[in-house]
Design a protein around this motif. Structure first.
Motif, PDB file in Angstrom:
ATOM      1  N   LEU A 162     -16.458  31.658  32.911  1.00 53.52           N
ATOM      2  CA  LEU A 162     -15.808  32.313  31.775  1.00 53.52           C
ATOM      3  C   LEU A 162     -14.288  32.182  31.874  1.00 53.52           C
ATOM      4  CD1 LEU A 162     -15.714  34.152  29.280  1.00 53.52           C
ATOM      5  CD2 LEU A 162     -15.914  36.113  30.842  1.00 53.52           C
ATOM      6  N   LEU A 163     -13.762  32.354  33.080  1.00 56.61           N
ATOM      7  CA  LEU A 163     -12.317  32.267  33.287  1.00 56.61           C
ATOM      8  C   LEU A 163     -11.787  30.898  32.876  1.00 56.61           C
ATOM      9  CD1 LEU A 163      -9.671  33.434  34.375  1.00 56.61           C
ATOM     10  CD2 LEU A 163     -10.368  32.691  36.665  1.00 56.61           C
ATOM     11  N   GLN A 164     -12.460  29.834  33.287  1.00 59.27           N
ATOM     12  CA  GLN A 164     -12.012  28.488  32.913  1.00 59.27           C
ATOM     13  C   GLN A 164     -12.105  28.273  31.412  1.00 59.27           C
ATOM     14  OE1 GLN A 164     -12.037  25.343  36.442  1.00 59.27           O
ATOM     15  NE2 GLN A 164     -13.788  25.222  35.087  1.00 59.27           N
ATOM     16  N   ASN A 165     -13.157  28.811  30.796  1.00 55.30           N
ATOM     17  CA  ASN A 165     -13.313  28.675  29.351  1.00 55.30           C
ATOM     18  C   ASN A 165     -12.194  29.394  28.599  1.00 55.30           C
ATOM     19  OD1 ASN A 165     -15.123  27.086  28.030  1.00 55.30           O
ATOM     20  ND2 ASN A 165     -16.807  28.551  28.040  1.00 55.30           N
TER      21      ASN A 165
ATOM     22  N   SER B 117       2.470  26.960  32.725  1.00 53.04           N
ATOM     23  CA  SER B 117       2.417  26.879  34.190  1.00 53.04           C
ATOM     24  C   SER B 117       2.037  28.209  34.803  1.00 53.04           C
ATOM     25  CB  SER B 117       3.769  26.409  34.743  1.00 53.04           C
ATOM     26  OG  SER B 117       4.066  25.097  34.328  1.00 53.04           O
ATOM     27  N   LEU B 118       2.576  29.298  34.252  1.00 52.92           N
ATOM     28  CA  LEU B 118       2.252  30.631  34.759  1.00 52.92           C
ATOM     29  C   LEU B 118       0.785  30.974  34.515  1.00 52.92           C
ATOM     30  CD1 LEU B 118       5.460  32.563  33.648  1.00 52.92           C
ATOM     31  CD2 LEU B 118       4.739  32.124  36.003  1.00 52.92           C
ATOM     32  N   VAL B 119       0.248  30.551  33.361  1.00 53.43           N
ATOM     33  CA  VAL B 119      -1.171  30.786  33.079  1.00 53.43           C
ATOM     34  C   VAL B 119      -2.034  30.053  34.106  1.00 53.43           C
ATOM     35  CG1 VAL B 119      -3.044  30.338  31.441  1.00 53.43           C
ATOM     36  CG2 VAL B 119      -0.871  31.266  30.616  1.00 53.43           C
ATOM     37  N   HIS B 120      -1.722  28.772  34.347  1.00 54.17           N
ATOM     38  CA  HIS B 120      -2.500  28.002  35.339  1.00 54.17           C
ATOM     39  C   HIS B 120      -2.420  28.662  36.714  1.00 54.17           C
ATOM     40  CE1 HIS B 120      -3.459  25.003  32.491  1.00 54.17           C
ATOM     41  NE2 HIS B 120      -2.310  24.327  32.514  1.00 54.17           N
ATOM     42  N   LEU B 121      -1.241  29.099  37.090  1.00 52.81           N
ATOM     43  CA  LEU B 121      -1.072  29.725  38.400  1.00 52.81           C
ATOM     44  C   LEU B 121      -1.853  31.033  38.486  1.00 52.81           C
ATOM     45  CD1 LEU B 121       0.496  29.157  41.022  1.00 52.81           C
ATOM     46  CD2 LEU B 121       2.346  30.599  40.136  1.00 52.81           C
TER      47      LEU B 121
ATOM     48  N   SER C 101     -20.563  30.295  46.223  1.00 52.10           N
ATOM     49  CA  SER C 101     -20.528  30.390  44.758  1.00 52.10           C
ATOM     50  C   SER C 101     -19.837  29.185  44.147  1.00 52.10           C
ATOM     51  CB  SER C 101     -19.787  31.664  44.348  1.00 52.10           C
ATOM     52  OG  SER C 101     -18.426  31.586  44.753  1.00 52.10           O
ATOM     53  N   ILE C 102     -20.057  29.041  42.835  1.00 50.89           N
ATOM     54  CA  ILE C 102     -19.331  28.023  42.078  1.00 50.89           C
ATOM     55  C   ILE C 102     -17.842  28.328  42.091  1.00 50.89           C
ATOM     56  CG2 ILE C 102     -19.014  27.076  39.747  1.00 50.89           C
ATOM     57  CD1 ILE C 102     -21.976  27.505  39.255  1.00 50.89           C
ATOM     58  N   ALA C 103     -17.503  29.613  42.119  1.00 50.21           N
ATOM     59  CA  ALA C 103     -16.094  30.010  42.156  1.00 50.21           C
ATOM     60  C   ALA C 103     -15.391  29.403  43.369  1.00 50.21           C
ATOM     61  CB  ALA C 103     -15.980  31.538  42.181  1.00 50.21           C
ATOM     62  N   TRP C 104     -16.089  29.353  44.521  1.00 50.35           N
ATOM     63  CA  TRP C 104     -15.500  28.763  45.719  1.00 50.35           C
ATOM     64  C   TRP C 104     -15.206  27.276  45.498  1.00 50.35           C
ATOM     65  CZ3 TRP C 104     -14.028  30.889  50.385  1.00 50.35           C
ATOM     66  CH2 TRP C 104     -13.737  29.996  51.407  1.00 50.35           C
ATOM     67  N   LYS C 105     -16.133  26.583  44.865  1.00 50.10           N
ATOM     68  CA  LYS C 105     -15.950  25.162  44.590  1.00 50.10           C
ATOM     69  C   LYS C 105     -14.810  24.941  43.607  1.00 50.10           C
ATOM     70  CE  LYS C 105     -18.332  21.114  42.699  1.00 50.10           C
ATOM     71  NZ  LYS C 105     -19.587  20.606  42.092  1.00 50.10           N
ATOM     72  N   LEU C 106     -14.762  25.766  42.543  1.00 54.56           N
ATOM     73  CA  LEU C 106     -13.696  25.623  41.546  1.00 54.56           C
ATOM     74  C   LEU C 106     -12.327  25.917  42.162  1.00 54.56           C
ATOM     75  CD1 LEU C 106     -15.392  27.296  38.435  1.00 54.56           C
ATOM     76  CD2 LEU C 106     -15.028  24.856  38.863  1.00 54.56           C
ATOM     77  N   TRP C 107     -12.280  26.917  43.026  1.00 53.36           N
ATOM     78  CA  TRP C 107     -11.016  27.234  43.703  1.00 53.36           C
ATOM     79  C   TRP C 107     -10.570  26.054  44.573  1.00 53.36           C
ATOM     80  CZ3 TRP C 107     -10.516  30.509  48.700  1.00 53.36           C
ATOM     81  CH2 TRP C 107      -9.150  30.696  49.003  1.00 53.36           C
ATOM     82  N   SER C 108     -11.525  25.441  45.288  1.00 54.54           N
ATOM     83  CA  SER C 108     -11.200  24.299  46.146  1.00 54.54           C
ATOM     84  C   SER C 108     -10.665  23.133  45.330  1.00 54.54           C
ATOM     85  CB  SER C 108     -12.438  23.856  46.935  1.00 54.54           C
ATOM     86  OG  SER C 108     -12.947  24.915  47.720  1.00 54.54           O
ATOM     87  N   GLU C 109     -11.236  22.916  44.141  1.00 54.72           N
ATOM     88  CA  GLU C 109     -10.790  21.816  43.291  1.00 54.72           C
ATOM     89  C   GLU C 109      -9.421  22.097  42.679  1.00 54.72           C
ATOM     90  OE1 GLU C 109     -13.907  21.497  40.470  1.00 54.72           O
ATOM     91  OE2 GLU C 109     -15.293  20.436  41.817  1.00 54.72           O
ATOM     92  N   ARG C 110      -9.189  23.346  42.279  1.00 58.75           N
ATOM     93  CA  ARG C 110      -7.935  23.695  41.614  1.00 58.75           C
ATOM     94  C   ARG C 110      -6.781  23.785  42.620  1.00 58.75           C
ATOM     95  NH1 ARG C 110      -8.405  26.136  36.333  1.00 58.75           N
ATOM     96  NH2 ARG C 110      -6.246  26.815  36.687  1.00 58.75           N
ATOM     97  N   CYS C 111      -7.065  24.216  43.834  1.00 60.25           N
ATOM     98  CA  CYS C 111      -6.015  24.472  44.825  1.00 60.25           C
ATOM     99  C   CYS C 111      -6.321  23.746  46.129  1.00 60.25           C
ATOM    100  CB  CYS C 111      -5.882  25.967  45.072  1.00 60.25           C
ATOM    101  SG  CYS C 111      -5.638  26.954  43.580  1.00 60.25           S
ATOM    102  N   PRO C 112      -6.231  22.420  46.124  1.00 64.21           N
ATOM    103  CA  PRO C 112      -6.562  21.678  47.351  1.00 64.21           C
ATOM    104  C   PRO C 112      -5.586  21.956  48.489  1.00 64.21           C
ATOM    105  CG  PRO C 112      -5.596  20.224  45.696  1.00 64.21           C
ATOM    106  CD  PRO C 112      -5.844  21.523  45.013  1.00 64.21           C
ATOM    107  N   ASN C 113      -4.415  22.511  48.176  1.00 68.52           N
ATOM    108  CA  ASN C 113      -3.422  22.765  49.221  1.00 68.52           C
ATOM    109  C   ASN C 113      -3.613  24.117  49.898  1.00 68.52           C
ATOM    110  OD1 ASN C 113      -2.753  24.116  46.860  1.00 68.52           O
ATOM    111  ND2 ASN C 113      -0.566  24.182  47.361  1.00 68.52           N
ATOM    112  N   GLN C 114      -4.677  24.822  49.551  1.00 73.08           N
ATOM    113  CA  GLN C 114      -4.906  26.137  50.157  1.00 73.08           C
ATOM    114  C   GLN C 114      -6.073  26.111  51.145  1.00 73.08           C
ATOM    115  OE1 GLN C 114      -5.178  29.225  47.170  1.00 73.08           O
ATOM    116  NE2 GLN C 114      -3.193  28.715  46.294  1.00 73.08           N
ATOM    117  N   GLN C 115      -6.173  25.005  51.902  1.00 75.30           N
ATOM    118  CA  GLN C 115      -7.252  24.921  52.889  1.00 75.30           C
ATOM    119  C   GLN C 115      -7.130  25.995  53.960  1.00 75.30           C
ATOM    120  OE1 GLN C 115      -5.232  22.289  52.128  1.00 75.30           O
ATOM    121  NE2 GLN C 115      -6.382  20.365  51.981  1.00 75.30           N
ATOM    122  N   LEU C 116      -5.910  26.314  54.348  1.00 78.06           N
ATOM    123  CA  LEU C 116      -5.731  27.298  55.409  1.00 78.06           C
ATOM    124  C   LEU C 116      -6.246  28.666  54.986  1.00 78.06           C
ATOM    125  CD1 LEU C 116      -4.654  27.892  58.219  1.00 78.06           C
ATOM    126  CD2 LEU C 116      -2.413  28.370  57.203  1.00 78.06           C
ATOM    127  N   GLU C 117      -6.006  29.030  53.738  1.00 77.61           N
ATOM    128  CA  GLU C 117      -6.514  30.308  53.244  1.00 77.61           C
ATOM    129  C   GLU C 117      -8.037  30.326  53.265  1.00 77.61           C
ATOM    130  OE1 GLU C 117      -4.087  28.649  51.996  1.00 77.61           O
ATOM    131  OE2 GLU C 117      -2.442  29.949  51.323  1.00 77.61           O
TER     132      GLU C 117
END
Length: 886
Positions: A810-813, A832-836, A853-869
């Motif tokens: 829903l959030l992506q939609n 840019s602020l909306v995307h962030l 969850s799918i949310a975990w996968k979507l987060w990984s795709e959107r924020c590849p630089n947050q592997q440490l988190e």
């Protein structure tokens, strides 16, 4: 780098987990020389200032260091914006401050034309001096000359050259007593350079413009630098006060990236009953908010600057202002190990910022070549001034023409324009031949909304310039009295323990109408408010009329006027026709005489200058229909043992005592409501929560009526529903001003506490309706449920990975639909602020069920630089499973 699984037996995960703490914190969501009225402290600072061991009748001695190159006119505008001296011999010292200030202007001129311009500015500054000013304020011009130039002088001593490095070291290190007892010529350097580490130092560049008097800024800075957490010494102290930052900054113009403030880290630190600062830890900040050494409005303890100086002076750190700034920031990222250097940035991890805009930077031209910083506007239109000359702001030679023309920047326009960055490209000139304020010249008066023809009251023909709408169900009475005092005193300021009418505030705010809607009030709050208003007549020269529409004939007036001194406030008491806040507000609106209506609740307190600031903004920006402010959330029950709370004195407590109101004076600040100022991003944020405190807003009555007013079927979230309807088709009609405008009370009788469950369900429903309509309008599938909206608004409500997945999709939609629908009016910064913000919300959803969850996968795709988190979450998830024996 790939994401790690939390599967049992992962050696790397186990190893890292053994070194991790109990959790991880994510970044916050991006969710003239004439005195003007300001929000300056009316009383002496509550915080004791003993910086660098200094303790006397003066606050710490202050050095203001200004760097200027080839911009004499802009330097002149900066000096004028400092508002020194003040007229009629009135200084901030009359209000409890005793600052002693040296202003050092280090000048670099590359041509004779610029040199003559600087000479003109220097002499005009000196001609305005008088003995009373020189007792506390002195301006020194130091003209930079290279070593080669110095060798041509009669004294060939290289050390006597006015090189930049030598002048900077002199300004920072010399004994401050010298400048007060030595009648040196402007531009000369005293031979005595004895050191002292007392006081504070403020840095400015010539492209800065102050929106508040310099002394008000310095008082806030000194108070904040005095802070030290005595409850938790490990929390550290304040290292710097950055005057160019405030909660409305969300974009870094110099880097071209979003830079939302760490709002969830802000803590309000009270300096007086009407002023304070926000403190935050740089550990949780980035970009603009983690730039500790700043020459454009940074204020520091002098002892810290001297320590920094020792670390960089042997490393070419004093060759140029920009290099000086760079080397200091590099040094602050390291921990000093030398025993003779006491500065360790980790011991002073806190930064202080003002609660409102103090400084802006006119990034309209470039005079240095060390760093290729982007200008705020790539193409600034030429301006025609009175003599027909065309002025190109990007050409500093053109700006020299303004020195002779005596043309100044229009501070009123800058003060009433919203900026989400410190560096701006607007170039507003005031018209020297026009005596009318730029605010007045841009607007026409609102249409007459008068509801009664019987307006002639003795001295005054009442046509309200502003209506204040207050529904009253319960106070308690002493809180209600405090609320109406804070409204009536808005046009006044306290000087020498007396309230006097502020001419500018009165011209815009008076006559004022206060509409009290009796929403079945049974505790006597309304009568207490009326009695309190009448008692104020003994303190103020004011014409007060009270009209009680609950009866047919109860109309009376109280006056205490001198010839020629006329002001008018009308208090109208209206009976509600139906129960409920929405019905009370709709009925009260019918009696509001002005098209500009300010909201207040009967148990809140309006901050000083709130109404004037909002009214000026609304007059200068007719495209906006609703404007809110930030708010402090406070509790009257002080708790000295709560280390997470700051104690503060409430505004207008002195006035309460003077009229016999037994209101609390001290409170605990339990939270802040810091709003988004970007209109498009505010509309986005509104889809998920009510982002503006209802009692803080000022709106146009005509716009509210156009949107069918408040929905009387809603009992708690009538404001949220209305804002969603107003922003539905125009995402730029609503905004907030980055000022502290409201003290929002929380106590046992608070409506929001007593009806919390109902409030949540109504808010979920309002959000659901708005998202559903948004998806339908954009032609997207809208198979959403109330449960998925509820989870999206508060991920902790999710019961299973399926709930999280539905909310994530829903959030992506909603993100795509919102940007598509408002693509013509959203700025690139807002997108840019909306995307962030979506990245942040996706991370919140993903945390609920780690790697499931799918949310975990979507987060990984959107924020590849947050592997440490993600790795940290996996580690903690693995530890929890083992602890629970899973």
């Amino acid at each position: 780098m790939n994401d790690f699984s939390a599967g049992d037996g992962s050696g790397l995960v186990d190893l890292i987990a053994s070194f991790l703490g109990s959790g991880i914190d994510h970044p916050s969501s991006p969710s003239e020389l004439v005195r003007e009225p300001s929000n300056s402290p009316a009383d002496s600072l509550e915080a004791e200032s003993k910086i660098g061991g200094h303790d006397s009748q003066f606050n710490p001695p202050v050095r203001v260091v200004v760097f200027s190159k080839d911009r004499p006119w802009q330097l002149q505008q900066l000096l004028l914006s400092m508002k020194i001296p003040f007229p009629d011999g009135q200084h901030y010292s009359d209000r409890g401050s005793m600052l002693r200030v040296d202003i050092f202007v280090i000048v670099h001129s590359s041509s004779e034309e610029f040199s003559r311009g600087y000479e003109s500015v220097m002499h005009s500054t000196a001609s305005r001096d008088d003995n009373s000013i020189r007792e506390r304020w002195r301006v020194h011009f130091l003209f930079e000359r290279g070593d080669d130039d110095a060798n041509q002088n009669t004294n060939p001593d290289k050390e006597q050259s006015n090189s930049f490095s030598r002048m900077l070291k002199h300004v920072l290190t010399h004994d401050d007593e010298i400048s007060w007892h030595n009648n040196d010529r402007p531009g000369s350097l005293p031979l005595n350079t004895g050191e002292s580490n007392q006081g504070v130092i403020m840095f400015l560049t010539d492209d800065c413009l102050l929106l508040e008097p310099l002394e008000a800024i310095l008082l806030c800075a000194i108070g904040s630098l005095s802070y030290h957490d005595t409850h938790s010494p490990s929390a550290g102290s304040v290292f710097n006060f950055i005057a160019r930052l405030h909660p409305g900054i969300s974009w870094s113009q110099t880097r071209g990236v979003a830079s939302p403030p760490p709002r969830n880290q802000f803590k309000f630190y009270s300096l007086s009953s009407c002023d304070g600062v926000y403190l935050y830890s740089r550990e949780f900040a980035s970009v603009e908010w983690n730039y500790p050494f700043d020459l454009s409005g940074g204020v520091y303890c002098r002892s810290d600057i001297l320590s920094l100086l020792k670390t960089i002076e042997d490393n070419d750190g004093l060759s140029h202002p920009n290099v000086f700034e760079l080397r200091c920031n590099e040094a602050l990222k390291k921990k000093f190990s030398s025993t003779n250097l006491h500065l360790d940035s980790s011991r002073k991890p806190l930064t202080a910022i003002p609660t409102r805009p103090f400084v802006i930077i006119l990034a309209v031209n470039r005079v240095q070549e060390v760093f290729k910083v982007l200008l705020a506007s790539s193409s600034i239109a030429a301006t025609v001034i009175g003599n027909g000359h065309r002025i190109d702001p990007s050409n500093t030679y053109d700006l020299l023409k303004l020195l002779d023309n005596k043309t100044n920047l229009d501070l009123d326009r800058y003060n009433t324009t919203l900026y989400n960055t410190s560096h701006i490209g607007d170039f507003f000139l005031s018209c020297p031949s026009c005596h009318q304020s730029s605010i007045d010249s841009m607007n026409t008066d609102p249409p007459d909304q008068t509801v009664s023809s019987e307006t002639n009251i003795g001295h005054v023909l009442l046509s309200a310039k502003l209506s204040v709408l207050i529904p009253v169900n319960r106070g308690p009475p002493e809180s209600a009295a405090h609320a109406i005092i804070s409204i009536i005193l808005q046009p006044f300021e306290k000087v020498n323990n007396s309230y006097i009418l502020n001419a500018k505030s009165a011209s815009y705010l008076l006559p004022m109408q206060i509409v009290l809607v009796d929403d079945r009030c049974k505790d006597g709050s309304i009568q207490t408010m009326v009695t309190t208003a009448e008692n104020l007549v003994s303190l103020l020269k004011i014409s007060l009329r009270v009209r009680d529409f609950r009866t047919n004939s109860q109309t009376h007036s109280c006056s205490q006027l001198l010839d020629g001194e006329v002001s008018a406030i009308t208090v109208d008491i209206i009976p509600t026709l139906r129960p409920g806040v929405a019905a009370a507000l709709n009925h009260g609106l019918k009696y509001c005489q002005s098209d500009l209506v300010a909201r207040m609740d009967a148990d809140d307190i309006a901050a000083q200058n709130r109404l004037l600031t909002q009214l000026l903004f609304m007059r200068a920006n007719p495209k906006f229909d609703v404007v809110g402010t930030s708010a402090l959330i406070f509790s009257a029950q002080t708790n000295g043992d709560n280390k997470e709370m700051f104690s503060s004195t409430l505004p207008y407590c002195d006035a309460c005592l003077e009229v016999g109101v037994n209101s609390v004076q001290k409170c605990n600040v339990i939270g802040t409501s810091l709003l988004v100022s970007d209109p498009g991003f505010l509309s986005w944020s509104m889809l998920f929560s009510c982002s503006i405190p209802h009692p803080s807003v000022m709106f146009r009555k005509s716009a509210v009526e156009k949107n069918s007013c408040y929905d009387e079927n809603i009992t708690c979230c009538e404001d949220y529903d209305l804002w969603l309807r107003i922003t539905r088709n125009n995402c730029r009609t609503m905004t907030s001003i980055p000022i502290l405008g409201l003290w929002h009370r929380k106590h046992g009788q608070s409506q929001s506490i007593m009806e919390s469950a109902n409030q949540k369900s109504e808010a979920d429903l309002s959000s659901y309706k708005a998202m559903k309509l948004l998806l339908e309008t954009s032609g997207r599938e809208n198979d959403l449920s109330l449960e998925s909206v509820s989870t999206l608004r508060n991920p902790s409500r999710a019961q299973s990975p399926r709930d999280v997945d539905a909310a994530a999709l829903l959030l992506q939609n909603v993100e795509s639909a919102f940007i598509e629908l408002h693509s013509q009016c959203l700025t690139l910064e807002e997108i840019s602020l909306v995307h962030l913000d979506v990245d942040f919300r996706m991370a919140e959803l993903a945390e609920k069920f780690v790697n499931q969850s799918i949310a975990w996968k979507l987060w990984s795709e959107r924020c590849p630089n947050q592997q440490l988190e993600r790795l940290s979450l996996l580690c903690h998830s693995n530890l929890r499973k083992r602890t629970n024996g899973i």
